[in-house]
Write a protein that holds these residues in place. Structure first.
Motif, PDB file in Angstrom:
ATOM      1  N   GLU A   1     -36.982  10.742 -12.585  1.00 58.73           N
ATOM      2  CA  GLU A   1     -37.567   9.595 -11.900  1.00 58.73           C
ATOM      3  C   GLU A   1     -36.998   9.516 -10.498  1.00 58.73           C
ATOM      4  O   GLU A   1     -35.784   9.512 -10.320  1.00 58.73           O
ATOM      5  CB  GLU A   1     -37.276   8.296 -12.652  1.00 58.73           C
ATOM      6  CG  GLU A   1     -37.974   8.196 -13.980  1.00 58.73           C
ATOM      7  CD  GLU A   1     -37.787   6.848 -14.642  1.00 58.73           C
ATOM      8  OE1 GLU A   1     -37.385   5.888 -13.950  1.00 58.73           O
ATOM      9  OE2 GLU A   1     -38.054   6.764 -15.841  1.00 58.73           O
ATOM     10  N   LEU A   2     -37.872   9.479  -9.527  1.00 61.37           N
ATOM     11  CA  LEU A   2     -37.477   9.289  -8.144  1.00 61.37           C
ATOM     12  C   LEU A   2     -37.397   7.790  -7.902  1.00 61.37           C
ATOM     13  O   LEU A   2     -38.384   7.076  -8.067  1.00 61.37           O
ATOM     14  CB  LEU A   2     -38.507   9.932  -7.211  1.00 61.37           C
ATOM     15  CG  LEU A   2     -38.231   9.882  -5.723  1.00 61.37           C
ATOM     16  CD1 LEU A   2     -36.896  10.539  -5.401  1.00 61.37           C
ATOM     17  CD2 LEU A   2     -39.360  10.533  -4.967  1.00 61.37           C
ATOM     18  N   LEU A   3     -36.220   7.297  -7.559  1.00 61.58           N
ATOM     19  CA  LEU A   3     -35.994   5.864  -7.430  1.00 61.58           C
ATOM     20  C   LEU A   3     -36.039   5.428  -5.978  1.00 61.58           C
ATOM     21  O   LEU A   3     -35.488   6.083  -5.101  1.00 61.58           O
ATOM     22  CB  LEU A   3     -34.638   5.491  -8.034  1.00 61.58           C
ATOM     23  CG  LEU A   3     -34.413   5.909  -9.488  1.00 61.58           C
ATOM     24  CD1 LEU A   3     -32.997   5.553  -9.915  1.00 61.58           C
ATOM     25  CD2 LEU A   3     -35.430   5.265 -10.393  1.00 61.58           C
ATOM     26  N   GLU A   4     -36.680   4.305  -5.748  1.00 61.24           N
ATOM     27  CA  GLU A   4     -36.733   3.718  -4.414  1.00 61.24           C
ATOM     28  C   GLU A   4     -35.434   2.978  -4.116  1.00 61.24           C
ATOM     29  O   GLU A   4     -34.877   3.073  -3.049  1.00 61.24           O
ATOM     30  CB  GLU A   4     -37.920   2.770  -4.323  1.00 61.24           C
ATOM     31  CG  GLU A   4     -38.144   2.203  -2.943  1.00 61.24           C
ATOM     32  CD  GLU A   4     -39.411   1.400  -2.918  1.00 61.24           C
ATOM     33  OE1 GLU A   4     -39.308   0.166  -2.834  1.00 61.24           O
ATOM     34  OE2 GLU A   4     -40.494   1.999  -2.999  1.00 61.24           O
ATOM     35  N   ASP A   5     -34.981   2.216  -5.112  1.00 62.29           N
ATOM     36  CA  ASP A   5     -33.686   1.550  -5.051  1.00 62.29           C
ATOM     37  C   ASP A   5     -33.193   1.415  -6.496  1.00 62.29           C
ATOM     38  O   ASP A   5     -33.700   2.076  -7.376  1.00 62.29           O
ATOM     39  CB  ASP A   5     -33.764   0.194  -4.336  1.00 62.29           C
ATOM     40  CG  ASP A   5     -34.735  -0.755  -4.986  1.00 62.29           C
ATOM     41  OD1 ASP A   5     -34.922  -0.699  -6.215  1.00 62.29           O
ATOM     42  OD2 ASP A   5     -35.319  -1.573  -4.261  1.00 62.29           O
TER      43      ASP A   5
ATOM     44  N   TYR B   1     -32.550  11.200  -1.213  1.00 64.94           N
ATOM     45  CA  TYR B   1     -33.353  10.618  -2.288  1.00 64.94           C
ATOM     46  C   TYR B   1     -32.475  10.379  -3.503  1.00 64.94           C
ATOM     47  O   TYR B   1     -31.540  11.122  -3.762  1.00 64.94           O
ATOM     48  CB  TYR B   1     -34.500  11.555  -2.684  1.00 64.94           C
ATOM     49  CG  TYR B   1     -35.503  11.745  -1.581  1.00 64.94           C
ATOM     50  CD1 TYR B   1     -36.553  10.848  -1.430  1.00 64.94           C
ATOM     51  CD2 TYR B   1     -35.395  12.807  -0.702  1.00 64.94           C
ATOM     52  CE1 TYR B   1     -37.486  11.019  -0.417  1.00 64.94           C
ATOM     53  CE2 TYR B   1     -36.316  12.985   0.314  1.00 64.94           C
ATOM     54  CZ  TYR B   1     -37.359  12.083   0.459  1.00 64.94           C
ATOM     55  OH  TYR B   1     -38.278  12.250   1.453  1.00 64.94           O
ATOM     56  N   LYS B   2     -32.806   9.345  -4.232  1.00 68.07           N
ATOM     57  CA  LYS B   2     -32.094   9.021  -5.461  1.00 68.07           C
ATOM     58  C   LYS B   2     -32.994   9.436  -6.630  1.00 68.07           C
ATOM     59  O   LYS B   2     -34.093   8.911  -6.793  1.00 68.07           O
ATOM     60  CB  LYS B   2     -31.828   7.523  -5.502  1.00 68.07           C
ATOM     61  CG  LYS B   2     -30.954   7.070  -6.636  1.00 68.07           C
ATOM     62  CD  LYS B   2     -30.901   5.550  -6.619  1.00 68.07           C
ATOM     63  CE  LYS B   2     -29.481   5.077  -6.687  1.00 68.07           C
ATOM     64  NZ  LYS B   2     -29.410   3.607  -6.686  1.00 68.07           N
TER      65      LYS B   2
ATOM     66  N   SER C   1     -42.503   9.256 -11.370  1.00 69.40           N
ATOM     67  CA  SER C   1     -41.899   9.647 -12.633  1.00 69.40           C
ATOM     68  C   SER C   1     -42.531  10.934 -13.143  1.00 69.40           C
ATOM     69  O   SER C   1     -43.746  11.076 -13.101  1.00 69.40           O
ATOM     70  CB  SER C   1     -42.102   8.534 -13.667  1.00 69.40           C
ATOM     71  OG  SER C   1     -41.499   8.863 -14.871  1.00 69.40           O
TER      72      SER C   1
ATOM     73  N   ASN D   1     -36.529  -0.121  -8.562  1.00 68.54           N
ATOM     74  CA  ASN D   1     -37.921   0.285  -8.416  1.00 68.54           C
ATOM     75  C   ASN D   1     -38.120   1.779  -8.582  1.00 68.54           C
ATOM     76  O   ASN D   1     -37.503   2.582  -7.897  1.00 68.54           O
ATOM     77  CB  ASN D   1     -38.467  -0.110  -7.020  1.00 68.54           C
ATOM     78  CG  ASN D   1     -38.439  -1.602  -6.816  1.00 68.54           C
ATOM     79  OD1 ASN D   1     -38.656  -2.359  -7.749  1.00 68.54           O
ATOM     80  ND2 ASN D   1     -38.166  -2.025  -5.606  1.00 68.54           N
ATOM     81  N   VAL D   2     -38.980   2.158  -9.500  1.00 66.57           N
ATOM     82  CA  VAL D   2     -39.317   3.555  -9.709  1.00 66.57           C
ATOM     83  C   VAL D   2     -40.510   3.899  -8.848  1.00 66.57           C
ATOM     84  O   VAL D   2     -41.539   3.230  -8.886  1.00 66.57           O
ATOM     85  CB  VAL D   2     -39.651   3.818 -11.202  1.00 66.57           C
ATOM     86  CG1 VAL D   2     -40.119   5.247 -11.403  1.00 66.57           C
ATOM     87  CG2 VAL D   2     -38.443   3.523 -12.064  1.00 66.57           C
ATOM     88  N   VAL D   3     -40.386   4.947  -8.027  1.00 65.58           N
ATOM     89  CA  VAL D   3     -41.457   5.361  -7.155  1.00 65.58           C
ATOM     90  C   VAL D   3     -42.337   6.393  -7.849  1.00 65.58           C
ATOM     91  O   VAL D   3     -43.559   6.310  -7.846  1.00 65.58           O
ATOM     92  CB  VAL D   3     -40.900   5.949  -5.840  1.00 65.58           C
ATOM     93  CG1 VAL D   3     -42.026   6.467  -4.967  1.00 65.58           C
ATOM     94  CG2 VAL D   3     -40.073   4.910  -5.114  1.00 65.58           C
TER      95      VAL D   3
END
Length: 64
Positions: A51-55, A3-4, A62, A58-60
């Motif tokens: 913030e968990l980032l999808e790419d 995960y990013k 927060s 895009n923020v998935v």
């Protein structure tokens, strides 16, 4: 799975300066900051955000 997660810290300090105009006060503090006269430290910490980032764009999810 990998995960990013983006972690952002907020540091804050109140600086007192003498100036004839508000704009001059802002310019004076900006110059002091640029010259390294003001260095924010861990004692100036006030908040953080995750913030968990999808790419990259895009923020998935927060957490504030």
């Amino acid at each position: 799975m990998e995960y990013k997660v983006e972690l952002t810290e907020t540091l804050q300090r109140i600086i007192y300066v003498e100036a004839d105009l508000e704009d001059n006060a802002l310019v004076q503090v900006m110059q002091m900051y640029r010259d390294g006269e003001i260095i924010l430290l861990s004692a100036d910490f006030i908040d953080f955000e995750l913030e968990l980032l999808e790419d990259d764009t895009n923020v998935v999810l927060s957490f504030i």
